[in-house]
Design a protein around this motif. Structure first.
Motif, PDB file in Angstrom:
ATOM      1  N   GLY A  80      22.456   3.691 -34.204  1.00 14.45           N
ATOM      2  CA  GLY A  80      23.074   3.481 -32.723  1.00 14.45           C
ATOM      3  C   GLY A  80      24.353   4.492 -32.529  1.00 14.45           C
ATOM      4  O   GLY A  80      25.138   4.157 -31.542  1.00 14.45           O
ATOM      5  N   GLY A  81      24.388   5.504 -33.176  1.00 11.31           N
ATOM      6  CA  GLY A  81      25.281   6.379 -33.132  1.00 11.31           C
ATOM      7  C   GLY A  81      25.501   7.580 -34.218  1.00 11.31           C
ATOM      8  O   GLY A  81      25.010   7.340 -35.414  1.00 11.31           O
ATOM      9  N   PHE A  82      26.041   8.627 -34.046  1.00 15.22           N
ATOM     10  CA  PHE A  82      26.239   9.668 -34.967  1.00 15.22           C
ATOM     11  C   PHE A  82      26.952   9.217 -36.243  1.00 15.22           C
ATOM     12  O   PHE A  82      26.914   9.569 -37.300  1.00 15.22           O
ATOM     13  N   ASN A  83      28.267   8.535 -35.966  1.00 10.08           N
ATOM     14  CA  ASN A  83      29.050   8.127 -37.084  1.00 10.08           C
ATOM     15  C   ASN A  83      28.699   7.227 -37.970  1.00 10.08           C
ATOM     16  O   ASN A  83      28.479   7.071 -39.150  1.00 10.08           O
ATOM     17  N   GLN A  84      27.772   6.148 -37.022  1.00 12.80           N
ATOM     18  CA  GLN A  84      27.059   4.953 -37.897  1.00 12.80           C
ATOM     19  C   GLN A  84      25.934   5.582 -38.618  1.00 12.80           C
ATOM     20  O   GLN A  84      25.740   5.184 -39.710  1.00 12.80           O
ATOM     21  N   ALA A  85      25.119   6.548 -38.141  1.00  5.71           N
ATOM     22  CA  ALA A  85      24.138   7.097 -38.807  1.00  5.71           C
ATOM     23  C   ALA A  85      24.629   7.821 -40.126  1.00  5.71           C
ATOM     24  O   ALA A  85      24.010   7.900 -41.219  1.00  5.71           O
ATOM     25  N   ALA A  86      25.730   8.801 -39.967  1.00  3.57           N
ATOM     26  CA  ALA A  86      26.269   9.503 -41.041  1.00  3.57           C
ATOM     27  C   ALA A  86      26.663   8.357 -42.498  1.00  3.57           C
ATOM     28  O   ALA A  86      26.392   8.723 -43.447  1.00  3.57           O
ATOM     29  N   GLN A  87      27.271   7.223 -41.903  1.00  7.71           N
ATOM     30  CA  GLN A  87      27.335   6.298 -42.877  1.00  7.71           C
ATOM     31  C   GLN A  87      26.098   5.759 -43.556  1.00  7.71           C
ATOM     32  O   GLN A  87      26.049   5.438 -44.672  1.00  7.71           O
ATOM     33  N   GLY A  88      25.164   5.582 -42.753  1.00  9.86           N
ATOM     34  CA  GLY A  88      23.886   4.741 -42.985  1.00  9.86           C
ATOM     35  C   GLY A  88      23.059   5.565 -43.870  1.00  9.86           C
ATOM     36  O   GLY A  88      22.311   5.331 -44.875  1.00  9.86           O
ATOM     37  N   VAL A  89      23.169   7.009 -44.052  1.00 13.28           N
ATOM     38  CA  VAL A  89      22.304   7.967 -44.683  1.00 13.28           C
ATOM     39  C   VAL A  89      23.278   8.647 -45.817  1.00 13.28           C
ATOM     40  O   VAL A  89      22.756   9.673 -46.303  1.00 13.28           O
ATOM     41  N   PHE A  90      24.586   8.255 -45.688  1.00 12.61           N
ATOM     42  CA  PHE A  90      25.657   8.912 -46.775  1.00 12.61           C
ATOM     43  C   PHE A  90      25.454  10.401 -46.491  1.00 12.61           C
ATOM     44  O   PHE A  90      25.418  11.234 -47.609  1.00 12.61           O
ATOM     45  N   LYS A  91      25.856  10.826 -45.368  1.00 21.45           N
ATOM     46  CA  LYS A  91      25.868  12.281 -44.940  1.00 21.45           C
ATOM     47  C   LYS A  91      27.446  12.253 -44.061  1.00 21.45           C
ATOM     48  O   LYS A  91      27.693  11.388 -43.525  1.00 21.45           O
ATOM     49  N   SER A  92      27.701  13.454 -44.067  1.00 17.30           N
ATOM     50  CA  SER A  92      28.850  13.806 -43.124  1.00 17.30           C
ATOM     51  C   SER A  92      28.459  13.749 -41.489  1.00 17.30           C
ATOM     52  O   SER A  92      27.426  13.864 -41.423  1.00 17.30           O
ATOM     53  N   GLN A  93      29.368  13.285 -40.758  1.00 16.03           N
ATOM     54  CA  GLN A  93      28.866  13.199 -39.305  1.00 16.03           C
ATOM     55  C   GLN A  93      28.652  14.335 -38.810  1.00 16.03           C
ATOM     56  O   GLN A  93      27.726  14.908 -38.000  1.00 16.03           O
ATOM     57  N   SER A  94      29.327  15.734 -39.292  1.00 20.45           N
ATOM     58  CA  SER A  94      29.007  16.951 -38.813  1.00 20.45           C
ATOM     59  C   SER A  94      27.584  17.372 -39.379  1.00 20.45           C
ATOM     60  O   SER A  94      27.050  18.250 -38.420  1.00 20.45           O
ATOM     61  N   SER A  95      27.208  16.781 -40.584  1.00 23.11           N
ATOM     62  CA  SER A  95      25.820  17.216 -40.686  1.00 23.11           C
ATOM     63  C   SER A  95      24.976  16.752 -39.990  1.00 23.11           C
ATOM     64  O   SER A  95      23.755  17.371 -39.446  1.00 23.11           O
ATOM     65  N   VAL A  96      24.988  15.279 -39.575  1.00 24.39           N
ATOM     66  CA  VAL A  96      24.028  14.830 -38.797  1.00 24.39           C
ATOM     67  C   VAL A  96      23.937  15.355 -37.278  1.00 24.39           C
ATOM     68  O   VAL A  96      23.069  15.480 -36.617  1.00 24.39           O
ATOM     69  N   HIS A  97      25.329  15.601 -36.824  1.00 28.50           N
ATOM     70  CA  HIS A  97      25.241  16.215 -35.453  1.00 28.50           C
ATOM     71  C   HIS A  97      24.574  17.805 -35.561  1.00 28.50           C
ATOM     72  O   HIS A  97      24.108  18.267 -34.422  1.00 28.50           O
ATOM     73  N   ASN A  98      24.820  18.417 -36.652  1.00 26.75           N
ATOM     74  CA  ASN A  98      24.143  19.767 -36.651  1.00 26.75           C
ATOM     75  C   ASN A  98      22.494  19.779 -36.693  1.00 26.75           C
ATOM     76  O   ASN A  98      21.899  20.283 -36.074  1.00 26.75           O
ATOM     77  N   ALA A  99      22.111  18.623 -37.444  1.00 25.87           N
ATOM     78  CA  ALA A  99      20.560  18.518 -37.471  1.00 25.87           C
ATOM     79  C   ALA A  99      20.048  18.355 -36.145  1.00 25.87           C
ATOM     80  O   ALA A  99      18.983  18.755 -35.688  1.00 25.87           O
ATOM     81  N   VAL A 100      20.685  17.349 -35.264  1.00 25.66           N
ATOM     82  CA  VAL A 100      20.334  16.870 -34.190  1.00 25.66           C
ATOM     83  C   VAL A 100      20.325  18.184 -33.086  1.00 25.66           C
ATOM     84  O   VAL A 100      19.488  18.344 -32.309  1.00 25.66           O
TER      85      VAL A 100
END
Length: 301
Positions: free
Chosen positions: A19-39
């Motif tokens: 449901g969001g970038f911050n939540q996804a980062a916590q869920g997959v144990f990645k930094s929020q910037s890593s998730v943003h960068n991938a998308v």
């Protein structure tokens, strides 16, 4: 060469799932910037926006919804490839779990299992007997590798295996045999019927009962053998698989009822499994044996 990696697709799906970038980062144990960068890399490669911000919510765009559906299949196939690789690395499996509907002929099942055990003497075989939707449900829940069930599989592989013939029977001493003319449906309803309930958990509150004629009296049991025993003891009548009661009919412990119509019924059984590539040599051996044995089994369409 592909411009988008599986890991980037996984990050995209994580944003949707959590449901969001911050939540996804916590869920997959990645930094929020890593998730943003991938998308962002997916959006740049495809030239479309996948998400929009509405208030405090991160929601999919129409393009994002379409990409999500398509990429879901991609990730599922990747998981299957990994699972197949693990299976191949393990070699011969140590256990085979099979769900078999109780109406399936016992002799065919036992012959197939004996052949499998002769070829793979160290394998552990777990046989789970089911009724109606129970076998297909166990396949869906990954509780068994193979099922023989009257329910075909929605997502997976199902092939017609055989047809089972049923007959309405009762003890020779049952009052229904004293009727002077063929029995009508209404006459059957006035006597106790023994039915077998669906073993699937999905129907736990309102389980289907195979062959129920809405008789005024009904006893419901969980196993086919219980139904046979009750009928032999004169406690009611039932529709039973003829292959399971042939000795009872020959010994005159059971007798077929003379009906005015619908004197026979037929149920189709399916051989089902999720993914043939993930089955090991033991499972494949069982499939081959059961198919060969059913080729000679009396079929009815």
């Amino acid at each position: 060469m592909l411009r988008i990696s599986l890991e980037q697709w996984r990050m995209f799906h994580a944003v949707v799932e959590f449901g969001g970038f911050n939540q996804a980062a916590q869920g997959v144990f990645k930094s929020q910037s890593s998730v943003h960068n991938a998308v962002s890399k997916i959006e740049d490669a495809l030239g479309v926006k996948l998400f929009a911000i509405e208030g405090r919510k991160t929601v999919l765009t129409k393009e994002g919804e379409m990409i999500l559906r398509r990429s879901s299949y991609l990730l599922e196939e990747a998981k299957k490839v990994e699972a197949i690789g693990v299976k191949l690395s393990q070699g011969v499996e140590t256990q085979l779990r099979i769900a078999v509907d109780e109406i399936f002929p016992r002799a065919l099942l036992y012959n197939a299992l004996e052949t499998v055990s002769e070829q793979f003497p160290l394998v552990k075989i777990e046989l789970i007997e089911s009724i109606l939707g129970g076998g297909a449900e166990m396949i869906e829940n990954d509780e068994v590798e193979i099922a023989i069930s009257p329910n075909s599989l929605g997502a997976g592989f199902s092939e017609s295996l055989c047809y089972i013939q049923f007959g309405a029977v009762a003890s020779p001493h049952h009052p229904l045999h004293a009727m002077d003319s063929p029995l009508t449906l209404e006459e059957l309803k006035s006597h106790r019927q023994i039915v077998v309930r669906d073993s699937s958990a999905i129907n736990k509150k309102n389980r289907a009962s195979d062959g129920w004629l809405e008789a005024n009296q009904r006893w419901t049991v969980s196993h086919m053998q219980s139904s046979i025993d009750m009928i032999v003891n004169g406690l009611g009548f039932a529709w039973l698989p003829l292959s399971l009661i042939d000795t009872h009919l020959n010994d005159n412990r059971l007798k077929r009822l003379q009906l005015d119509r619908n004197t026979e019924r037929t149920a189709q059984l399916f051989l089902t499994f999720k993914d043939g590539d993930r089955l090991g040599p033991v499972a494949r051996c069982f499939l081959g044996e059961i198919r060969a044995l059913c080729l000679d089994w009396p079929q009815k369409t």
